[in-house]
Scaffold this motif. Structure first.
Motif, mmCIF file in Angstrom:
data_model
loop_
_atom_site.group_PDB
_atom_site.id
_atom_site.type_symbol
_atom_site.label_atom_id
_atom_site.label_comp_id
_atom_site.label_asym_id
_atom_site.label_seq_id
_atom_site.Cartn_x
_atom_site.Cartn_y
_atom_site.Cartn_z
ATOM 1 N N THR A 6 50.438 12.293 -36.084
ATOM 2 C CA THR A 6 49.061 12.607 -36.442
ATOM 3 C C THR A 6 48.592 13.815 -35.644
ATOM 4 O OG1 THR A 6 48.115 11.146 -34.744
ATOM 5 C CG2 THR A 6 48.544 10.187 -36.907
ATOM 6 N N ASN A 7 47.699 14.568 -36.236
ATOM 7 C CA ASN A 7 46.974 15.616 -35.521
ATOM 8 C C ASN A 7 45.533 15.154 -35.393
ATOM 9 O OD1 ASN A 7 49.309 17.092 -35.574
ATOM 10 N ND2 ASN A 7 48.613 18.608 -37.063
ATOM 11 N N VAL A 8 44.998 15.219 -34.183
ATOM 12 C CA VAL A 8 43.683 14.649 -33.946
ATOM 13 C C VAL A 8 42.927 15.453 -32.887
ATOM 14 C CG1 VAL A 8 44.585 13.025 -32.215
ATOM 15 C CG2 VAL A 8 42.439 12.504 -33.395
ATOM 16 N N TYR A 24 40.574 15.047 -29.929
ATOM 17 C CA TYR A 24 40.121 14.012 -29.005
ATOM 18 C C TYR A 24 40.179 14.583 -27.594
ATOM 19 C CZ TYR A 24 39.597 9.389 -26.836
ATOM 20 O OH TYR A 24 39.152 8.311 -26.110
ATOM 21 N N TYR A 28 45.173 3.427 -32.550
ATOM 22 C CA TYR A 28 44.457 4.353 -31.672
ATOM 23 C C TYR A 28 43.619 3.613 -30.643
ATOM 24 C CZ TYR A 28 45.198 9.061 -33.667
ATOM 25 O OH TYR A 28 45.705 10.269 -34.034
ATOM 26 N N GLN A 33 46.204 2.503 -38.537
ATOM 27 C CA GLN A 33 45.995 3.625 -37.616
ATOM 28 C C GLN A 33 44.785 3.438 -36.696
ATOM 29 O OE1 GLN A 33 43.336 6.294 -38.399
ATOM 30 N NE2 GLN A 33 43.646 6.665 -36.200
ATOM 31 N N TYR A 60 36.798 10.281 -32.739
ATOM 32 C CA TYR A 60 37.835 11.294 -32.823
ATOM 33 C C TYR A 60 37.846 11.831 -34.248
ATOM 34 C CZ TYR A 60 40.291 7.170 -34.672
ATOM 35 O OH TYR A 60 40.615 6.048 -35.379
ATOM 36 N N LYS A 61 38.491 12.965 -34.430
ATOM 37 C CA LYS A 61 38.589 13.564 -35.757
ATOM 38 C C LYS A 61 40.058 13.656 -36.152
ATOM 39 C CE LYS A 61 37.520 17.721 -38.449
ATOM 40 N NZ LYS A 61 36.975 19.116 -38.384
ATOM 41 N N LEU A 62 40.464 12.797 -37.072
ATOM 42 C CA LEU A 62 41.846 12.779 -37.542
ATOM 43 C C LEU A 62 42.032 13.874 -38.585
ATOM 44 C CD1 LEU A 62 44.490 11.117 -37.223
ATOM 45 C CD2 LEU A 62 43.759 9.816 -39.233
ATOM 46 N N PHE A 75 48.055 12.999 -41.059
ATOM 47 C CA PHE A 75 48.715 11.700 -40.890
ATOM 48 C C PHE A 75 50.016 11.750 -41.674
ATOM 49 C CE2 PHE A 75 49.754 7.444 -42.279
ATOM 50 C CZ PHE A 75 49.432 6.616 -41.212
ATOM 51 N N GLU A 89 48.475 3.531 -42.775
ATOM 52 C CA GLU A 89 47.148 4.151 -42.702
ATOM 53 C C GLU A 89 46.095 3.116 -42.312
ATOM 54 O OE1 GLU A 89 46.703 5.938 -46.546
ATOM 55 O OE2 GLU A 89 47.481 7.873 -45.858
#
Length: 420
Positions: free
Chosen positions: A194-196, A198, A252, A248, A265-267, A270, A245
């Motif tokens: 994932t790219n997030v 945070y 987290y 997830q 946070y801003k996901l 995915f 999904e």
């Protein structure tokens, strides 16, 4: 002008390895064409960290400075305990800032951005790429190789002196050579990348962090200065994408420092992945060659997949350049296959397996006392020269094929010898 022994190379796959090889070949004046089945570069979250052993090849491709300018240079990597995320040991690769004149510290640039940079440079030097050319069949004879590719305008045949499969884990070139034979195994665990956004800084995290836990292990790696992180975590095998999904937010909240809930946070991305340890029977069959994921696979813990792929490409370039310049004969391609397979078997495969076993160890509290490598890292924390010696060991994955040029020849492309 003396005639060259061959006229053209075709590269199948516009991924990172294919683009780097095309860039190196083009800069050397070797005509090459890239065939890509899609109509654009891959935008899925994939690798972002490129290890020290890959830096010499990015450097001689002329893109390393721009990679660092567009991305970041993360140097601190550590293993952490699961209960409070405290540090077990922390490595710092700043000591590799000058290796034979090259800054060999780890580089970070999101892979689709790196691909775009290499594509830009390849096109600027007059490179040729054909989109929507999906390879469906291959063939060769004594004087040429060819692929048949499906295009929006029908099936076309593309010929070349050599064809290089850089088309990833599901390589059509490898399948055309070996069918379904891809020796190795698939891990029963799977991972989710994932790219997030945070704020890991708030919790004292370093650039790259590996949290050890038998079930809830994860990696958190800074990718940009504005707190975009790659968070890759483990999951049980057999779950569907929808199930992954749905899990997830729970993962987290359970794993990450601060136990964040959705909204904190801003996901951004995915992507679930299966992990493999596999190696093709050969990286050369006549006029066909394999490199990177088309040739070998390993789990991503430690970055040996993408780094090893770039090192493959650098070595293959030296071999092709040597033949093109009359400094080597075709037997150097057999040596490429032999040496790169040996490097996979003796370094990439065992080290990556140990990296993964380390991060999902059943007893994180005692891992340090059972792990000689982690003990070496603890020692390196207090001794910069020892740290440099330890990290220089990562260059063992490299090999200088120019040493096999004819005795009266010189290397084609400096600095191929860095770190070998």
């Amino acid at each position: 002008m003396a005639e060259h022994p061959f006229k053209k190379v075709v590269i199948v796959g516009a991924g990172p390895s294919g683009l780097l090889l095309a860039l190196l070949l083009g800069q050397h004046g070797i005509p090459c064409t890239i065939l890509e089945g899609s109509d654009k570069l891959d935008e899925q979250p994939r690798a972002a960290y490129y290890g020290p052993a890959a830096m010499p090849d990015l450097h001689r491709a002329g893109i390393l400075d721009e990679v660092r300018r567009r991305g970041i240079t993360p140097t601190k990597m550590g293993w952490r305990r699961p209960e409070d995320h405290s540090v077990i040991t922390l490595m710092d690769t700043n000591c590799l800032d000058n290796v034979d004149g090259v800054d060999c510290r780890t580089a970070c640039l999101v892979l689709n951005d790196l691909d775009q940079l290499m594509l830009e440079r390849f096109l600027e030097q007059g490179g040729d790429i054909k989109w929507q050319h999906k390879v469906v069949a291959i063939g060769q004879d004594e004087i040429k190789a060819w692929v048949d590719a499906e295009t929006p305008n029908g099936t076309v045949r593309v010929e070349a002196d050599y064809i290089v499969g850089c088309d990833g884990a599901n390589s059509m070139i490898r399948r055309g050579l070996f069918g379904d034979e891809y020796p190795g195994f698939t891990w029963d665990k799977q991972i989710v990348a994932t790219n997030v956004y945070y704020d890991f800084d708030k919790y004292g995290f370093s650039d790259s962090n590996f949290i050890i836990h038998p079930e809830h292990f994860f990696m958190a790696a800074r990718m940009t200065e504005d707190n975009l992180y790659r968070v890759t975590y483990g999951e049980a095998g057999g779950l569907t994408r929808a199930e992954l999904e749905a899990r997830q937010p729970m993962k987290y909240e359970l794993m990450l420092p601060g136990h964040p809930k959705p909204g904190q946070y801003k996901l951004v991305n995915f992507a679930p992945y299966r992990m493999h340890q596999r190696c093709a029977p050969s990286f050369r069959v006549g006029r066909f060659l394999l490199a990177a994921d088309a040739a070998h696979l390993c789990n991503p813990w430690g970055g040996l997949g993408i780094t090893g792929g770039f090192v493959d490409v650098g070595g293959l370039f030296d071999c092709l350049a040597g033949i093109y310049d009359g400094k080597a004969d075709e037997s150097i391609l057999d040596l490429y296959s032999k040496i790169r397979i040996e490097k996979w078997k003796t370094i990439i495969d065992p080290v990556s397996q140990e990296n993964f076993r380390r991060v999902h160890d059943s007893d994180p509290a005692t891992r340090l006392e059972r792990d000689p490598f982690m003990q070496e890292c603890v020692k390196a924390e207090k001794d910069k020269e020892y740290a440099r010696q330890l990290f220089m060991g990562t260059f063992d994955v490299r090999y200088d094929f120019t040493q096999h040029y004819k005795p009266d020849s010189t290397a084609a492309a400096a600095p191929a010898s860095v770190g070998v």
